[in-house]
Design an enzyme around this catalytic site. Sequence first.
Site, PDB file in Angstrom:
ATOM      1  CB  CYS A 201      -9.583   8.165   9.004  1.00  0.00           C
ATOM      2  SG  CYS A 201      -8.395   7.468   7.854  1.00  0.00           S
TER       3      CYS A 201
ATOM      4  CD  GLU B 258       1.348   6.197  11.537  1.00  0.00           C
ATOM      5  OE1 GLU B 258       2.231   5.338  11.512  1.00  0.00           O
ATOM      6  OE2 GLU B 258       1.433   7.223  12.262  1.00  0.00           O
TER       7      GLU B 258
ATOM      8  N   GLY C 214       0.106   4.497  -0.173  1.00  0.00           N
ATOM      9  CA  GLY C 214      -0.767   5.666  -0.013  1.00  0.00           C
ATOM     10  C   GLY C 214      -0.261   6.634   1.035  1.00  0.00           C
TER      11      GLY C 214
ATOM     12  NE  ARG D  27     -19.856   9.149   5.941  1.00  0.00           N
ATOM     13  CZ  ARG D  27     -21.127   9.412   6.221  1.00  0.00           C
ATOM     14  NH1 ARG D  27     -21.437  10.405   6.990  1.00  0.00           N
ATOM     15  NH2 ARG D  27     -22.075   8.664   5.711  1.00  0.00           N
TER      16      ARG D  27
ATOM     17  N   GLY E  54       0.848  -1.201   0.000  1.00  0.00           N
ATOM     18  CA  GLY E  54       0.000   0.000   0.000  1.00  0.00           C
ATOM     19  C   GLY E  54       0.877   1.242   0.000  1.00  0.00           C
TER      20      GLY E  54
HETATM   21  N1  LIG Z   1      -4.759   8.739   5.523  1.00  0.00           N
HETATM   22  C1  LIG Z   1      -4.373   8.869   6.789  1.00  0.00           C
HETATM   23  O1  LIG Z   1      -3.973   9.946   7.211  1.00  0.00           O
HETATM   24  C2  LIG Z   1      -4.406   7.715   7.730  1.00  0.00           C
HETATM   25  C3  LIG Z   1      -4.912   6.489   7.338  1.00  0.00           C
HETATM   26  N2  LIG Z   1      -4.937   5.437   8.231  1.00  0.00           N
HETATM   27  C4  LIG Z   1      -5.406   4.117   7.808  1.00  0.00           C
HETATM   28  O2  LIG Z   1      -4.382   3.543   6.962  1.00  0.00           O
HETATM   29  C5  LIG Z   1      -4.979   2.765   5.926  1.00  0.00           C
HETATM   30  C6  LIG Z   1      -4.498   3.283   4.583  1.00  0.00           C
HETATM   31  O3  LIG Z   1      -4.944   4.604   4.419  1.00  0.00           O
HETATM   32  P1  LIG Z   1      -4.382   5.521   3.243  1.00  0.00           P
HETATM   33  O4  LIG Z   1      -2.905   5.387   3.157  1.00  0.00           O
HETATM   34  O5  LIG Z   1      -4.982   6.855   3.424  1.00  0.00           O
HETATM   35  O6  LIG Z   1      -5.030   4.808   1.962  1.00  0.00           O
HETATM   36  P2  LIG Z   1      -4.689   5.048   0.434  1.00  0.00           P
HETATM   37  O7  LIG Z   1      -5.928   4.755  -0.317  1.00  0.00           O
HETATM   38  O8  LIG Z   1      -4.004   6.351   0.245  1.00  0.00           O
HETATM   39  O9  LIG Z   1      -3.589   3.923   0.103  1.00  0.00           O
HETATM   40  C7  LIG Z   1      -3.863   2.566   0.089  1.00  0.00           C
HETATM   41  C8  LIG Z   1      -3.082   1.928  -1.056  1.00  0.00           C
HETATM   42  O10 LIG Z   1      -3.190   0.504  -0.938  1.00  0.00           O
HETATM   43  C9  LIG Z   1      -3.186  -0.035  -2.256  1.00  0.00           C
HETATM   44  N3  LIG Z   1      -3.707  -1.399  -2.199  1.00  0.00           N
HETATM   45  C10 LIG Z   1      -4.931  -1.816  -1.784  1.00  0.00           C
HETATM   46  N4  LIG Z   1      -5.003  -3.161  -1.818  1.00  0.00           N
HETATM   47  C11 LIG Z   1      -3.808  -3.605  -2.256  1.00  0.00           C
HETATM   48  C12 LIG Z   1      -3.271  -4.896  -2.494  1.00  0.00           C
HETATM   49  N5  LIG Z   1      -3.990  -6.001  -2.254  1.00  0.00           N
HETATM   50  N6  LIG Z   1      -2.007  -5.007  -2.969  1.00  0.00           N
HETATM   51  C13 LIG Z   1      -1.262  -3.883  -3.197  1.00  0.00           C
HETATM   52  N7  LIG Z   1      -1.718  -2.636  -2.983  1.00  0.00           N
HETATM   53  C14 LIG Z   1      -2.971  -2.491  -2.513  1.00  0.00           C
HETATM   54  C15 LIG Z   1      -4.052   0.936  -3.032  1.00  0.00           C
HETATM   55  O11 LIG Z   1      -3.818   0.825  -4.430  1.00  0.00           O
HETATM   56  C16 LIG Z   1      -3.624   2.280  -2.441  1.00  0.00           C
HETATM   57  O12 LIG Z   1      -2.584   2.875  -3.197  1.00  0.00           O
HETATM   58  C17 LIG Z   1      -6.485   2.865   6.144  1.00  0.00           C
HETATM   59  O13 LIG Z   1      -6.885   1.745   6.899  1.00  0.00           O
HETATM   60  C18 LIG Z   1      -6.658   4.132   6.955  1.00  0.00           C
HETATM   61  O14 LIG Z   1      -7.810   4.070   7.784  1.00  0.00           O
HETATM   62  C19 LIG Z   1      -4.442   5.558   9.503  1.00  0.00           C
HETATM   63  C20 LIG Z   1      -3.917   6.748   9.927  1.00  0.00           C
HETATM   64  C21 LIG Z   1      -3.848   7.927   9.082  1.00  0.00           C
HETATM   65  O1  LIG Z   2      -6.785   7.788  11.194  1.00  0.00           O
HETATM   66  C1  LIG Z   2      -6.565   8.806  10.566  1.00  0.00           C
HETATM   67  O2  LIG Z   2      -6.750   8.934   9.338  1.00  0.00           O
HETATM   68  C2  LIG Z   2      -6.090  10.056  11.243  1.00  0.00           C
HETATM   69  O3  LIG Z   2      -7.263  10.897  11.401  1.00  0.00           O
HETATM   70  C3  LIG Z   2      -7.007  12.178  11.933  1.00  0.00           C
HETATM   71  O4  LIG Z   2      -6.099  12.892  11.117  1.00  0.00           O
HETATM   72  P1  LIG Z   2      -6.577  13.734   9.836  1.00  0.00           P
HETATM   73  O5  LIG Z   2      -7.945  13.313   9.428  1.00  0.00           O
HETATM   74  O6  LIG Z   2      -5.500  13.627   8.829  1.00  0.00           O
HETATM   75  O7  LIG Z   2      -6.591  15.252  10.307  1.00  0.00           O
HETATM   76  P2  LIG Z   2      -7.165  16.035  11.592  1.00  0.00           P
HETATM   77  O8  LIG Z   2      -6.212  17.105  11.882  1.00  0.00           O
HETATM   78  O9  LIG Z   2      -7.536  15.131  12.692  1.00  0.00           O
HETATM   79  O10 LIG Z   2      -8.475  16.719  11.010  1.00  0.00           O
HETATM   80  C4  LIG Z   2      -9.594  15.953  10.619  1.00  0.00           C
HETATM   81  C5  LIG Z   2     -10.720  16.905  10.224  1.00  0.00           C
HETATM   82  O11 LIG Z   2     -11.209  17.597  11.370  1.00  0.00           O
HETATM   83  C6  LIG Z   2     -11.153  19.009  11.152  1.00  0.00           C
HETATM   84  N1  LIG Z   2     -10.843  19.648  12.449  1.00  0.00           N
HETATM   85  C7  LIG Z   2      -9.720  19.323  13.116  1.00  0.00           C
HETATM   86  C8  LIG Z   2      -9.447  19.885  14.342  1.00  0.00           C
HETATM   87  C9  LIG Z   2     -10.340  20.793  14.899  1.00  0.00           C
HETATM   88  O12 LIG Z   2     -10.148  21.341  16.019  1.00  0.00           O
HETATM   89  N2  LIG Z   2     -11.463  21.109  14.206  1.00  0.00           N
HETATM   90  C10 LIG Z   2     -11.753  20.559  12.995  1.00  0.00           C
HETATM   91  O13 LIG Z   2     -12.793  20.851  12.394  1.00  0.00           O
HETATM   92  C11 LIG Z   2     -10.061  19.205  10.122  1.00  0.00           C
HETATM   93  O14 LIG Z   2     -10.208  20.427   9.429  1.00  0.00           O
HETATM   94  C12 LIG Z   2     -10.289  17.985   9.239  1.00  0.00           C
HETATM   95  O15 LIG Z   2     -11.343  18.236   8.331  1.00  0.00           O
HETATM   96  C13 LIG Z   2      -6.352  12.021  13.306  1.00  0.00           C
HETATM   97  O16 LIG Z   2      -6.026  13.308  13.817  1.00  0.00           O
HETATM   98  C14 LIG Z   2      -5.105  11.156  13.208  1.00  0.00           C
HETATM   99  O17 LIG Z   2      -4.561  10.943  14.510  1.00  0.00           O
HETATM  100  C15 LIG Z   2      -5.462   9.821  12.585  1.00  0.00           C
HETATM  101  O18 LIG Z   2      -4.303   9.026  12.430  1.00  0.00           O
END
Ligand SMILES: NC(=O)C1=CN([C@@H]2O[C@H](COP(=O)(O)OP(=O)(O)OC[C@H]3O[C@@H](n4cnc5c(N)ncnc54)[C@H](O)[C@@H]3O)[C@@H](O)[C@H]2O)C=CC1
Ligand SMILES: O=C(O)[C@H]1O[C@H](OP(=O)(O)OP(=O)(O)OC[C@H]2O[C@@H](n3ccc(=O)[nH]c3=O)[C@H](O)[C@@H]2O)[C@H](O)[C@@H](O)[C@@H]1O
Length: 522
Positions: free
Chosen positions: A314, A199, A44, A316, A42
């Site tokens: 994430c 993460e 991403g 929602r 992944g």
């Molecule tokens: N985006 C964020 O800030 C955060 C996300 N997470 C969690 O981390 C996970 C990943 O999130 P993102 O990185 O945002 O997703 P993303 O959609 O940006 O990346 C996921 C990647 O995995 C690839 N993929 C899916 N299935 C695959 C497979 N079988 N083999 C190879 N590649 C594959 C996709 O093509 C995609 O590029 C989710 O569970 C999310 O909830 C956790 C903390 C922060």
């Molecule tokens: O699991 C995840 O994906 C991540 O989700 C959030 O991170 P992120 O969504 O990237 O960003 P945030 O800074 O938490 O903001 C989320 C949303 O809430 C809004 N927000 C944030 C803070 C605030 O005080 N008020 C508010 O409306 C932001 O504008 C944004 O739309 C968490 O903060 C991370 O710890 C977590 O890893």
Amino acid sequence: MSPSISLPMQSQRRSDAPMAAYQINPDRSTKAIRIKKICCIGAGYVGGPTSAVIASKNPDIQVTVVDYNRQRIEAWKTDDLPIYEPGLLEVVQAARDGNSPKQTPNLFFSTDVDRCIAEAELILLSVNTPTKSLGRGAGHASELFHLESAVRKISAASESDKIIVEKSTVPCRAADTLRDVLAATAKPGLHFEILSNPEFLAEGTAISNLLNPDRILIGSLQTPRGLEAAQALANVYGAWIDSDRIITINLYSSELAKLAANALLAQRISSVNALSAMCESVGADIDEVSYAVGLDKRIGSRMLKASVGFGGSCFRKDILSLAYIAESLHLFEVADYWRSIVHINEYQKNRFTRRMVRCLYNSLTGKTLAVFGFAYKKDTRDTRETAAITVVDDVLTEGANVRIYDPLVKETQIRHELKSTTARLDCVEKQLTVCTSAYEASTGADAVIILTEWDEFSNRGEPVRRDSGHGRKTDERAERKVDWTRVAELMRRPMFVFDGRNIVDAGALEELGFRVACIGKA
Ligand SMILES: NC(=O)C1=CN([C@@H]2O[C@H](COP(=O)(O)OP(=O)(O)OC[C@H]3O[C@@H](n4cnc5c(N)ncnc54)[C@H](O)[C@@H]3O)[C@@H](O)[C@H]2O)C=CC1
Ligand SMILES: O=C(O)[C@H]1O[C@H](OP(=O)(O)OP(=O)(O)OC[C@H]2O[C@@H](n3ccc(=O)[nH]c3=O)[C@H](O)[C@@H]2O)[C@H](O)[C@@H](O)[C@@H]1O
């Protein structure tokens, strides 16, 4: 308590050490597995930055990020990375290109998933886990299809034991599902140890979050092999993170802790947004209320900023997943409690549009709205679940002409997001213009709507200097703040500003002739 985990002695803790209870016991006699090759599945928002930081801090470990999305992988090999994160390019370049004297290249990107799995001792699962869109649990439960197919790949390609790490956010006991698939499909005699290592990075601050995390959570089975695997992963993080921030707990607690953290963070925002509705009626100011309550150390000041509604991929989905788990355990009141956080968020977005329509004399037909910002927060070009989708869709449906400007989000992405959401494709075609500057967007507009808190939209503070992620400034235009006097000259009278992020000094704008409506202010 298991002998493998320990409560740190007070005297061993640094004064700024986290309050968490458990940490790796340095005296533990578990044998450490030495990790030489890591494969991250992944590429991403999580997989890319996390692997880059691990590689940059562990020059002796070869880290390969794999994905079946060829375009994404090819982009990671260039300096035009597939995601924008401040400071990311520098970290990637250091590890990928080996351009520092201390580091030879140890970060690779590949679509050869099988080979990279076969070679690695430790595999990070960083695939997407969106909300299910089909069948039972659609709209609520997490879709584990990508996780399961990645694990089937691991099973098919493995010729040696592996440590498999859930970095993706998963429902509780997802590890059991993965273990079951492996037990039924892998070659006999191989051992797979599953760890949970959720993460916590937030987009826009990913690199600083990864370099200096509040904590690293490692969940494992409390068996000798589980603890041995946890120790091996802890050693990887130990290259740059103090041991008192590396916490080992039970596998299922770790899975649940990630969902709980996101639910609690989002709950704070929905609580403040609910209060903002009250503020508008009673003449209070939500920024003052947040400030006042945040001074209480038990509450703290972060994640208390009222807004048009939280977005991102994430919050929602993770709350809905948590509620679905509660419901499947017949804990209906608990499920309702968590879902109310999402309901308030939807209410807040709708409330924002309703107020706007009311101020604009109850009709948007033929009016022009300049939308400042489309990303779900500043310093990212991610638009997943951004509140802007709902607001723009609503005002298009009300008949407004919409002119959007976002400093980073591309026109194709804005159109794609809106087209995949709206029931009125014709509105997107006929009434939407994507602009390259705030001034172009404001030309002839009746109102400016601020939907992302980009620094350049604020009329407070210092000039903006934004890192492009390429080690240089984006361009001259992006370095300056919006000149609101010029915006005023370009707009139709009367001029309105609807600030969905409370970033403007309303008094200063009113002096320029704007009528300003902020969230949670009468
Ligand atoms: N985006 C964020 O800030 C955060 C996300 N997470 C969690 O981390 C996970 C990943 O999130 P993102 O990185 O945002 O997703 P993303 O959609 O940006 O990346 C996921 C990647 O995995 C690839 N993929 C899916 N299935 C695959 C497979 N079988 N083999 C190879 N590649 C594959 C996709 O093509 C995609 O590029 C989710 O569970 C999310 O909830 C956790 C903390 C922060
Ligand atoms: O699991 C995840 O994906 C991540 O989700 C959030 O991170 P992120 O969504 O990237 O960003 P945030 O800074 O938490 O903001 C989320 C949303 O809430 C809004 N927000 C944030 C803070 C605030 O005080 N008020 C508010 O409306 C932001 O504008 C944004 O739309 C968490 O903060 C991370 O710890 C977590 O890893």
